[in-house]
Enzyme design. Structure first.
Site, PDB file in Angstrom:
ATOM      1  N   HIS A 421      62.888  40.634   0.303  1.00 42.79           N
ATOM      2  CA  HIS A 421      63.146  41.330   1.564  1.00 42.79           C
ATOM      3  C   HIS A 421      62.099  42.396   1.865  1.00 42.79           C
ATOM      4  O   HIS A 421      62.073  42.973   2.940  1.00 42.79           O
ATOM      5  CB  HIS A 421      64.552  41.961   1.509  1.00 42.79           C
ATOM      6  CG  HIS A 421      65.240  42.021   2.835  1.00 42.79           C
ATOM      7  ND1 HIS A 421      64.583  41.775   4.024  1.00 42.79           N
ATOM      8  CD2 HIS A 421      66.530  42.286   3.182  1.00 42.79           C
ATOM      9  CE1 HIS A 421      65.426  41.899   5.029  1.00 42.79           C
ATOM     10  NE2 HIS A 421      66.617  42.205   4.547  1.00 42.79           N
ATOM     11  N   ASP A 425      61.488  39.319   6.499  1.00 41.77           N
ATOM     12  CA  ASP A 425      62.617  39.876   7.252  1.00 41.77           C
ATOM     13  C   ASP A 425      63.735  38.833   7.336  1.00 41.77           C
ATOM     14  O   ASP A 425      63.493  37.633   7.221  1.00 41.77           O
ATOM     15  CB  ASP A 425      62.182  40.268   8.665  1.00 41.77           C
ATOM     16  CG  ASP A 425      61.204  41.437   8.639  1.00 41.77           C
ATOM     17  OD1 ASP A 425      61.288  42.234   7.666  1.00 41.77           O
ATOM     18  OD2 ASP A 425      60.368  41.533   9.558  1.00 41.77           O
TER      19      ASP A 425
END
Lengths: 450, 462
Positions: A421, A425
């Protein structure tokens, strides 16, 4: 006679140290040139260290689990003629990762070697008078090699009907307390159950368990985490601690791709080999990363660089007898589904037999993990550091899907995909998963070349 | 007929019964014990104690008889005499003291001792007849401890010159010629004693060797000693019946022969007294002639226990005592079960034999690898100073870890090693444990340590 010291050779990959996983020889053994002395584990593979001379092993650098630096003294061998250095071995391994290395280790190795037959010599009589007094006394009865007769400390399982070994007082206490001594481990000689063992049992036995009439099992075993398992542990810890994971689970209707697979197998299985679902997933990944090259990448977080790859090198997480390993199908973008299938089979066999090379076990840019028929509904795959994405395959099942009018039985398989992450995204991750889903649900798209 | 009740009724005041009674009394159980004879049973009245008294007297006499100028000790005496009647009185005195002792112990424990013949009416009711009077006793729990009796040969019924061990131990004159039928431990113990007292003794044994329950290494020194005492040992020989002069036998070669004898002592074994006291009416489960009991000495009937010889082999007083003690505690509500690893056995021949646990053959038959160690008394200083160099101590251990599985010895006075033997096994000792224990020097018990060291491969004194 001289002493020849063999140092741990540079085994490539630019590594500075390796973990000793196994000795193939013991102190006292005769070895020939080219004989395997021991095995060390690098990040990727087990490497056997051969002997460069013939002679007798006189010193080992440590024991399995120790980490040895490249170039450090590995083993010393007594050879004909001059050796290559000092006869003084180092007291300990150059770097002992396990810490508690003690001086007895060299002795332990010696003890493991066959003990000399001490009792072959008849002990001298204490006095002449006594020896005269027993002209036909049996000479030494049945002398046993003292090593062989020395009682061992190991516990032995009780044979059927055999009574546990304990003094009468311990037996009485146990009977009064309603404790079956067969369930109490004995720490005394020959496995004798001591008062202390009984105390510990009484103290630690949970009352609820005792009320049920079943005795709690209190034994523990320390299993040293070495070799492959240690590598896996370190790798997993690295991945999980460094990478903030985001995991997306999506339902995929694989009825169409299963039909296609069936038809292809009917026609081509004999000549091209049988296809599983995995090559289609690989194909889908190749297609998906073409649009999202950030998924086919390695993240060097210290350097602050995400290196995207044109070639799609798919790691296939594989369970082997030694543990989880990840052989790599290179350049899947250039392979047909049959080629992918064949490569996966070849790599899996090599990995399971421990024959996969370091090259075959490194260099992946994205990974597939699958538990096959055990695969559950959803999993939370851990990213193969330093990659940024991993695709998890779950178990396929026939489930009812609503087609707008009625429920239809469809072959459904969930995919569980995790992403780093920091650089991926959630939106992009979802797009990637949707792409995989649409490709697998409409397999013709996978074979349409723009 | 009056009625009595109690919590615990014990039939038989032998070693099993009286120990059960004493322990029950200690535990506050209302107990009655019944026996026709004086308390102490076979062991005290006609077995262990009288025979050991006679053996001791015979040994003393024998010793003196050999101080005739031939003793290497340089002692000479005029020819000794023995008045066996006086010996028997002395022996009876010991028995009487012990009878009184047992009765006193029972009384001290609050146990009522009733002399009389017991007959079961049902599983919890017993009629006890004393002379013309009888009493019915009803109990919550019953212990059968009726012991055993000598086996009689149908063609050699007791009476006249044919006697059993009880009568032999009461003879008031040494028979000139004694023929012993049976080469087991009872026959050899008594036969040896009478040989030492001057009788001409012949032992007739149907088997190929004496003391068949022991291995030949252990019995060899005994056979040698019997022969040195002038005892004729006829092996593989069958007794056929009485003749005019003594005992008719069929020899190993198959020929008939008559052995002149003033007394014929029949010691061919013992049978459990499971047929006495109307026990049969209870319909208890049996194992052959024995009452079947479980590991708590419970019979097949609720509340009826059995201990001692009536329950099976080995028929030994100390086994009965251990069972009796255990049963009393079970009745008192304690959790107990038979968990013994070994029962020592002693044969008071000359030299003595003591065994405990498994013999080498028995240990091998159990399947595991074994190691043995043996130390001869010929290499033991104390044995030499006692003119007792015959014999040895032997240990049998599990090869894997040295756990002691069995101990045996043959030699002068080795019966006293039985305590060390049974403690070693019962405590779970290994050969290196015993090897590491200081044994006093000079004693024969050093042989135990040395046998263990021999099994470890490094005996010190051989």
């Amino acid at each position: 006679m001289g002493i020849f010291t063999i140092t741990l050779p540079d085994i490539g990959e630019g590594i500075a140290e390796a973990e000793l996983t196994e000795w193939s020889v013991a102190v006292g053994d005769e070895v020939q040139e080219e004989d395997v002395l021991g095995t060390v584990m690098t990040d990727k593979a087990a490497v056997e260290v051969p002997s460069t001379v013939s002679g007798k092993v006189v010193w080992l650098c440590g024991e399995p689990g120790d980490v040895v630096a490249i170039g450090a003294k590995f083993i010393q061998i007594e050879v004909e003629g001059e050796g290559n250095g000092s006869a003084e071995p180092e007291a300990t391994a150059p770097k002992a990762a396990t810490g508690d290395k003690d001086e007895d280790k060299a002795d332990t190795s010696e003890a493991a070697a066959p003990a000399p037959e001490k009792s072959a010599e008849k002990p001298a009589p204490k006095s002449d008078a006594k020896s005269d007094a027993k002209p036909d006394a049996k000479s030494g009865a049945k002398p046993q090699p003292s090593q062989a007769a020395r009682p061992a400390a190991a516990h032995r399982p009780l044979a059927a009907g055999e009574k546990p070994l304990a003094s009468p007082a311990v037996r009485r206490r146990a009977e009064e307390a309603g404790i079956d001594l067969r369930r109490v481990g004995g720490s005394g000689p020959a496995g004798r159950i001591l008062h202390e063992d009984l105390d510990a049992y009484i103290e630690h036995g949970p009352p609820t368990a005792r009320q049920s009439g079943r005795m709690p099992a209190l034994g523990t075993r320390d299993v040293k985490v070495v070799g492959m398992r240690r590598r896996i542990a370190e790798k997993m810890a690295l991945s999980k601690s460094r990478i903030p994971h985001i995991t997306i689970v999506e339902e995929v209707d694989v009825t169409a791709v299963e039909e296609l697979r069936g038809q292809l197998n009917t026609v081509h299985a004999a000549s091209r080999g049988k296809l599983t679902l995995l090559p289609f997933v690989m194909r889908a990944i190749v297609m998906a990363v073409r649009e999202q090259p950030e998924m086919n990448a390695l993240y060097d977080d210290e350097g602050g660089v995400v290196r995207q790859y044109d070639g799609v090198h798919i790691g296939i997480a594989t369970q082997t007898p030694a543990g989880l390993t990840v052989p790599v199908a290179r350049h899947t973008e250039a392979r047909s589904v049959w080629d992918c299938a064949a490569e996966v089979v070849r790599l899996a066999e090599a990995a399971r037999e421990g024959k996969a090379s370091r090259e075959e076990l490194s260099g992946s840019t994205i990974t597939i993990t699958s538990l096959g028929p055990l695969g559950a509904i959803a999993t939370t795959p851990i990213i193969n550091h330093p990659e940024v994405a991993i695709v998890g395959i779950n178990k396929m099942a026939v489930r009812p899907l609503w087609d707008g009018k009625e429920f239809q039985p469809r072959k459904v398989m969930n995919i569980s995909c995790s992403f780093d992450h920091r650089v991926i995204d959630g939106w992009d991750a979802a797009v990637f998963v949707q792409k995989l889903k649409s490709l697998l649900e409409t397999p013709a798209l996978m074979f349409v070349e723009d | 007929m009056s009625d009595m009740t109690c919590k615990l009724l014990i039939i038989g005041a032998g070693p099993g019964g009286y120990v059960c009674g004493i322990r029950a009394g200690q535990l506050g159980i209302d107990t009655i014990i019944v026996d026709e004879q004086k308390p102490g049973g076979t062991c005290l009245n006609v077995g262990c104690i009288p025979s050991k008294a006679l053996i001791h007297a015979a040994e003393e006499f024998h010793k003196l008889s050999h101080f005739n100028g031939s003793s290497p000790l340089g002692i000479t005496l005029a020819s000794p005499q023995i008045d066996l009647s006086a010996t028997i009185d002395w022996k009876n005195g010991i028995v009487a003291r012990l009878n009184a002792g047992v009765a006193g112990l029972l009384k001290k424990s609050g146990v009522r001792l009733i002399a009389g013949k017991a007959t079961f009416q049902d599983g919890k009711t017993v009629k006890v007849t004393t002379g013309d009077t009888s009493v019915q006793i009803r109990a919550e729990q019953v212990v059968i401890a009726t012991g055993s009796a000598p086996v009689e040969l149908p063609f050699l019924p007791f009476g006249g010159k044919v006697i059993g061990s009880s009568e032999a131990l009461a003879l008031r004159a040494v028979p000139d010629r004694l023929c012993v039928v049976g080469g087991g431990y009872i026959g050899l113990e008594i036969g040896t004693a009478f040989a030492k007292l001057g009788a001409r003794v012949t032992v007739v044994e149907a088997a190929e060797r004496i003391l068949p329950q022991y291995d030949s290494a252990l019995t060899r020194p005994v056979l040698k000693s019997l022969q040195a005492l002038g005892i004729e040992v006829m092996l593989a020989t069958k007794a056929k019946g009485l003749g005019d002069k003594g005992l008719k036998v069929e020899t190993a070669e198959g020929s008939e022969r008559e052995i002149a004898a003033d007394k014929v002592l029949v010691t061919v074994g013992r049978r459990p007294r499971s047929d006495s006291a109307n026990i049969a009416s209870l319909g208890l489960a049996t194992d052959g002639p024995f009452l079947r009991v479980d590991d708590r000495c419970r019979t097949s009937m609720q509340g009826v226990f059995a201990v001692g010889d009536v329950t099976g082999e080995p028929m030994l007083a100390h086994r009965a005592m251990a069972q009796g003690e255990m049963v009393a505690e079970i009745i008192a509500g304690h959790k107990r079960s038979w968990d013994k690893r070994c029962i020592p056995a002693v044969c008071f021949t000359d030299p003595e034999i003591v065994t405990c646990g498994l013999s080498p053959d028995e240990a091998k038959a159990q399947g595991g690898a074994v190691t043995t160690g043996q130390f001869p008394f010929a290499a033991n200083g104390r044995a030499m100073t006692m003119e007792a160099e015959d014999g040895f101590v032997r240990v049998v251990a599990r090869k894997e870890d040295g756990l002691i599985l069995g101990l045996q010895a043959v030699g002068r006075g080795v019966s006293e090693l039985s305590a060390a033997f049974s403690i070693a096994i019962e405590m779970g000792a290994r050969i290196d444990d015993i090897g590491a224990v200081i044994h006093a020097h000079p004693t024969q018990s050093e042989g135990l340590q040395e046998a263990c060291l021999a099994a470890l491969g490094h005996a010190l004194h051989i």
